[in-house]
Design a protein around this motif. Structure first.
Motif, short mmCIF file in Angstrom:
data_model
loop_
_atom_site.label_atom_id
_atom_site.label_comp_id
_atom_site.label_asym_id
_atom_site.label_seq_id
_atom_site.Cartn_x
_atom_site.Cartn_y
_atom_site.Cartn_z
N ILE A 18 58.82 -16.47 -25.28
CA ILE A 18 59.24 -16.19 -26.65
C ILE A 18 58.82 -14.79 -27.09
N GLY A 19 57.63 -14.37 -26.70
CA GLY A 19 57.15 -13.05 -27.09
C GLY A 19 58.03 -11.94 -26.56
N ALA A 20 58.35 -11.99 -25.26
CA ALA A 20 59.19 -10.95 -24.67
C ALA A 20 60.59 -10.98 -25.27
N ALA A 21 61.14 -12.19 -25.50
CA ALA A 21 62.47 -12.30 -26.10
C ALA A 21 62.48 -11.71 -27.51
N THR A 22 61.39 -11.89 -28.24
CA THR A 22 61.29 -11.34 -29.60
C THR A 22 61.20 -9.82 -29.56
N ALA A 207 63.75 -19.45 -24.86
CA ALA A 207 62.97 -18.46 -25.60
C ALA A 207 63.85 -17.66 -26.55
N GLU A 208 65.07 -17.37 -26.11
CA GLU A 208 65.99 -16.57 -26.93
C GLU A 208 66.36 -17.30 -28.23
N ASP A 209 66.37 -18.64 -28.20
CA ASP A 209 66.68 -19.40 -29.40
C ASP A 209 65.63 -19.17 -30.48
N ILE A 210 64.37 -19.16 -30.06
CA ILE A 210 63.28 -18.97 -31.03
C ILE A 210 63.25 -17.52 -31.50
N SER A 227 59.41 -20.33 -45.41
CA SER A 227 57.99 -20.62 -45.24
C SER A 227 57.70 -21.50 -44.04
N PHE A 228 58.65 -22.42 -43.71
CA PHE A 228 58.43 -23.32 -42.57
C PHE A 228 59.77 -23.66 -41.94
N MET A 229 59.84 -23.54 -40.62
CA MET A 229 61.07 -23.88 -39.90
C MET A 229 60.70 -24.63 -38.63
N GLU A 230 61.15 -25.88 -38.52
CA GLU A 230 60.96 -26.66 -37.30
C GLU A 230 62.26 -26.62 -36.51
N ILE A 231 62.17 -26.25 -35.24
CA ILE A 231 63.34 -26.12 -34.38
C ILE A 231 63.13 -26.99 -33.15
#
Length: 269
Positions: A18-22, A207-210, A227-231
């Motif tokens: 997720i970090g690298a995708a971000t 990871a790209e989704d997040i 403020s809050f998102m659950e995926i």
């Protein structure tokens, strides 16, 4: 949706997943990104690919974090770094696993906040995005200490919004379900068994989704704070403890020991 108000970002746990995708998404948007992780080699490759600024750093050490990041005018902080641990019941958690989870998931986040939030508050502009987990708000067997640290991060995100009330600094918490990053493999000693148990046959998040969700909350109008998102994956339900395996009638809980799956969550198709 625009990130024009922002110029500089710090992403922790940026070497993969997720970090690298971000980092990739932020760089596409023209943001100057400091990519933070302990793995210098992975960061170097990411920097060559994206033009980010690689920063090999152990975020559990506050002095090092303050020295490296405290003088930067950071507009975006993505607290993504996270440790996993072997699956167990709470009283059997190994001290080394406990230390790793506490150091990265909690102490590392607090250290990054200490380095960058004061500057955001002084400038009246900034956005903190904390990556927690659906394990923060749902009881999932087999990962008690990990879930405990993510629950603390959930509470911290809410408290941080109170602390920054009226400052113009936004705080968003994103709580993913199962993402196929490879992190789950740390829960079992046999990584191939972990891959079969957690990934094969399941349509997990990527990871790209997040990363795209992070870009959505960052790009929302200043008047709006997600403020809050659950995926969660479409096939994952009941707080994450049930996950439909496509092509069969098998549902695996998020834990790894059959005797730790509540009977009422075992389910059938």
């Amino acid at each position: 949706m625009s990130l024009d108000r922002y110029r500089t970002a710090v992403v922790t746990g940026a070497s993969r997943g997720i970090g690298a995708a971000t980092v990739r998404q932020l760089r596409i948007s023209g943001i100057d990104v400091y990519a933070v992780a302990r793995s210098a080699d992975d960061l170097t490759s990411l920097a060559q690919e994206t033009g980010c600024r690689p920063l090999a750093l152990d975020i559990s050490h506050r002095d090092a974090v303050l020295s490296a990041l405290g003088s930067l005018d950071v507009d975006i902080l993505v607290n993504n770094a996270s440790a996993f641990a072997r699956s167990t019941v709470s009283w059997e958690a190994a001290p080394d696993d406990i230390d790793a989870l506490m150091d990265v998931n909690l102490r590392g986040t607090l250290n990054c906040l200490a380095a960058m939030v004061p500057g955001m508050k002084a400038r009246g502009l900034g956005h903190v995005v904390n990556l927690s987990s659906m394990a923060a708000t749902w009881a999932i067997p087999g990962m008690p200490v990990y879930a405990m640290t993510k629950a603390a991060l959930h509470n911290l995100s809410q408290t941080l919004r109170l602390d920054l009330h009226g400052s113009g600094v936004r705080v968003s918490e994103i709580a993913p379900g199962r993402v196929e990053t490879g992190a789950h493999l740390a829960m079992l000693d046999d990584r191939e068994e972990g891959r079969r148990r957690f990934y094969e046959g399941y349509e997990s998040l990527l990871a790209e989704d997040i990363a795209e969700a992070i870009m959505f909350v960052l790009g929302s109008p200043q008047r709006m704070d997600v403020s809050f998102m659950e995926i969660v994956p479409t096939d994952q339900s009941y707080g994450g403890s049930q996950f439909h395996r496509r092509g069969g009638s098998d549902r695996h809980a998020a834990c790894t020991k059959p005797d730790m799956i509540p009977k009422n969550l075992a389910g059938s198709d």
